[in-house]
Design a protein around this motif. Structure first.
Motif, PDB file in Angstrom:
ATOM      1  N   LYS A 102      -3.453  51.980 -10.495  1.00 24.78           N
ATOM      2  CA  LYS A 102      -2.472  52.760 -11.267  1.00 24.78           C
ATOM      3  C   LYS A 102      -2.072  54.073 -10.557  1.00 24.78           C
ATOM      4  O   LYS A 102      -0.892  54.375 -10.402  1.00 24.78           O
ATOM      5  CB  LYS A 102      -3.096  53.067 -12.630  1.00 24.78           C
ATOM      6  N   LYS A 103      -3.074  54.818 -10.101  1.00 26.08           N
ATOM      7  CA  LYS A 103      -2.797  56.117  -9.474  1.00 26.08           C
ATOM      8  C   LYS A 103      -2.048  55.921  -8.149  1.00 26.08           C
ATOM      9  O   LYS A 103      -1.027  56.582  -7.911  1.00 26.08           O
ATOM     10  CB  LYS A 103      -4.133  56.829  -9.226  1.00 26.08           C
ATOM     11  N   HIS A 104      -2.538  55.006  -7.327  1.00 26.05           N
ATOM     12  CA  HIS A 104      -1.904  54.809  -6.020  1.00 26.05           C
ATOM     13  C   HIS A 104      -0.477  54.267  -6.164  1.00 26.05           C
ATOM     14  O   HIS A 104       0.413  54.653  -5.402  1.00 26.05           O
ATOM     15  CB  HIS A 104      -2.754  53.881  -5.151  1.00 26.05           C
ATOM     16  N   LEU A 105      -0.270  53.391  -7.164  1.00 29.04           N
ATOM     17  CA  LEU A 105       1.091  52.892  -7.396  1.00 29.04           C
ATOM     18  C   LEU A 105       1.998  54.022  -7.861  1.00 29.04           C
ATOM     19  O   LEU A 105       3.162  54.106  -7.457  1.00 29.04           O
ATOM     20  CB  LEU A 105       1.075  51.765  -8.428  1.00 29.04           C
ATOM     21  N   SER A 106       1.463  54.909  -8.709  1.00 30.82           N
ATOM     22  CA  SER A 106       2.321  56.004  -9.193  1.00 30.82           C
ATOM     23  C   SER A 106       2.677  56.938  -8.035  1.00 30.82           C
ATOM     24  O   SER A 106       3.776  57.475  -7.990  1.00 30.82           O
ATOM     25  CB  SER A 106       1.665  56.758 -10.351  1.00 30.82           C
ATOM     26  N   TRP A 107       1.761  57.104  -7.081  1.00 25.18           N
ATOM     27  CA  TRP A 107       2.043  57.966  -5.929  1.00 25.18           C
ATOM     28  C   TRP A 107       3.066  57.328  -4.984  1.00 25.18           C
ATOM     29  O   TRP A 107       3.862  58.016  -4.363  1.00 25.18           O
ATOM     30  CB  TRP A 107       0.755  58.236  -5.140  1.00 25.18           C
ATOM     31  N   ILE A 108       3.013  56.018  -4.865  1.00 22.81           N
ATOM     32  CA  ILE A 108       3.867  55.345  -3.876  1.00 22.81           C
ATOM     33  C   ILE A 108       5.168  54.821  -4.496  1.00 22.81           C
ATOM     34  O   ILE A 108       6.226  54.867  -3.870  1.00 22.81           O
ATOM     35  CB  ILE A 108       3.086  54.184  -3.205  1.00 22.81           C
ATOM     36  N   VAL A 109       5.082  54.350  -5.748  1.00 16.85           N
ATOM     37  CA  VAL A 109       6.246  53.689  -6.365  1.00 16.85           C
ATOM     38  C   VAL A 109       6.894  54.560  -7.446  1.00 16.85           C
ATOM     39  O   VAL A 109       8.112  54.677  -7.512  1.00 16.85           O
ATOM     40  CB  VAL A 109       5.838  52.319  -6.960  1.00 16.85           C
ATOM     41  N   GLY A 110       6.082  55.144  -8.311  1.00 11.69           N
ATOM     42  CA  GLY A 110       6.626  55.953  -9.397  1.00 11.69           C
ATOM     43  C   GLY A 110       5.930  55.625 -10.697  1.00 11.69           C
ATOM     44  O   GLY A 110       4.992  54.822 -10.720  1.00 11.69           O
ATOM     45  N   ASN A 111       6.352  56.230 -11.775  1.00 10.72           N
ATOM     46  CA  ASN A 111       5.640  55.962 -13.024  1.00 10.72           C
ATOM     47  C   ASN A 111       6.423  55.089 -14.004  1.00 10.72           C
ATOM     48  O   ASN A 111       5.958  54.806 -15.092  1.00 10.72           O
ATOM     49  CB  ASN A 111       5.146  57.254 -13.684  1.00 10.72           C
ATOM     50  N   GLU A 112       7.605  54.645 -13.628  1.00 13.89           N
ATOM     51  CA  GLU A 112       8.306  53.631 -14.425  1.00 13.89           C
ATOM     52  C   GLU A 112       8.474  52.426 -13.526  1.00 13.89           C
ATOM     53  O   GLU A 112       9.236  52.448 -12.566  1.00 13.89           O
ATOM     54  CB  GLU A 112       9.679  54.133 -14.854  1.00 13.89           C
ATOM     55  N   MET A 113       7.734  51.384 -13.839  1.00 10.00           N
ATOM     56  CA  MET A 113       7.688  50.267 -12.888  1.00 10.00           C
ATOM     57  C   MET A 113       7.975  48.919 -13.536  1.00 10.00           C
ATOM     58  O   MET A 113       7.790  48.727 -14.740  1.00 10.00           O
ATOM     59  CB  MET A 113       6.297  50.197 -12.256  1.00 10.00           C
ATOM     60  N   ALA A 114       8.398  47.995 -12.683  1.00  8.28           N
ATOM     61  CA  ALA A 114       8.458  46.578 -13.053  1.00  8.28           C
ATOM     62  C   ALA A 114       7.360  45.873 -12.269  1.00  8.28           C
ATOM     63  O   ALA A 114       7.000  46.290 -11.168  1.00  8.28           O
ATOM     64  CB  ALA A 114       9.823  45.996 -12.702  1.00  8.28           C
ATOM     65  N   ILE A 115       6.825  44.802 -12.862  1.00 10.09           N
ATOM     66  CA  ILE A 115       5.746  44.038 -12.238  1.00 10.09           C
ATOM     67  C   ILE A 115       6.203  42.583 -12.098  1.00 10.09           C
ATOM     68  O   ILE A 115       6.936  42.074 -12.967  1.00 10.09           O
ATOM     69  CB  ILE A 115       4.451  44.142 -13.103  1.00 10.09           C
TER      70      ILE A 115
END
Ligand SMILES: [Fe+2]
Length: 271
Positions: A102-115
């Motif tokens: 979760k943290k690494h994705l928020s740092w690299i991608v953002g906090n509104e995501m599609a999976i």
């Protein structure tokens, strides 16, 4: 790639990860929730036990490491697809996988995501040439460049039991000089870049986030044990999509309230 803007609003840890990702196009990191990893691994094992009945299987670690002894090669794809079906049907899995990074994705991608809707399970038995994924870039075949892959391993991965990728700088050299390589097939291009690729060292308890625009793939697993991995794509919810669209291929994961309101907004009609 662009340098991080100054002054930075990011923490030192965040800056380190961002800097590393911008430089190489990937990170290897300890998963953020080992319990979630163990739960996913456990359900993979239990579903394997059900699928491979009436044969009795050893304990999970022995089974995963030595799957070549328990899964006949001719049943490998059928078992793999059935396990993918089990992963897809369990609605808890999106939250479990998300909690790993979760943290690494928020740092690299953002906090509104599609999976990505569907999980892609790889089972790479030693010496099995049928599981080889030739050198490729997902961005050349329908995925957008705004996506990352979360590559989760359920065993220790190293050398040919792992995957390889071409780090960002070397990748850009190939892309910017592509005329030279455009007539080569995947194998010829692999031989051309073989000494520049990185084989990911991923001990159990770690995962990888990589940009799938990098050239990557795997080879025949020449190690003694089997590889078990799942890859799953994430992207910024509102970033551009390519052929893999929201709805069919991706689903919203984290929509914030103002985006929901914005989506539904209609301008008042005056007539
Ligand atoms: Fe790929």
């Amino acid at each position: 790639m662009n340098v991080i803007p100054e002054p930075s609003v990011f923490s030192d840890d965040e800056n380190d990860v961002i800097g590393q990702f911008l430089k190489t196009g990937y990170i290897v990191f300890p998963v953020e929730n080992l319990d979630s990893l163990a739960k996913i691994r456990r359900s993979l094992y239990e579903n394997s036990v059900t699928l491979l009945k009436p044969n009795s299987l050893p304990a999970d670690t022995e089974f995963f490491d030595n799957a070549q002894k328990f899964i006949p090669l001719e049943r490998l794809n059928e078992i793999r697809l059935s396990l993918i079906d089990c992963l897809n049907k369990d609605p808890k899995n999106a939250a479990l996988f998300y909690s790993l990074a979760k943290k690494h994705l928020s740092w690299i991608v953002g906090n509104e995501m599609a999976i990505q809707r569907s999980y892609n399970l790889g089972i790479q038995l030693p010496q099995d040439s049928s599981s080889v994924l030739p050198l490729h870039s997902d961005v050349w075949s329908g995925n957008s460049p705004y996506e990352v892959v979360l590559w989760t391993s359920f065993v220790d991965c190293h050398k040919t039991k792992s995957m390889y990728l071409l780090p960002f700088e070397e990748n850009q050299k190939i892309v910017s000089n592509f005329k030279k390589y455009s007539s080569m097939n995947a194998e010829q291009l692999f031989l051309e870049i073989e000494n520049k690729v990185v084989w990911l060292e991923v001990p159990y308890g770690h995962a990888v986030i990589f940009w799938h625009g990098l050239l990557h793939g795997n080879r025949v697993n020449e190690e003694e044990k089997t590889r078990w991995t799942v890859n799953l794509r994430f992207k910024g919810l509102l970033t551009p999509y390519n052929a893999k669209e929201l709805g069919e291929y991706f689903m919203p994961l984290t929509i914030r309230p103002i985006t929901r309101i914005g989506y539904q907004f209609q301008k008042p009609k005056i007539s």
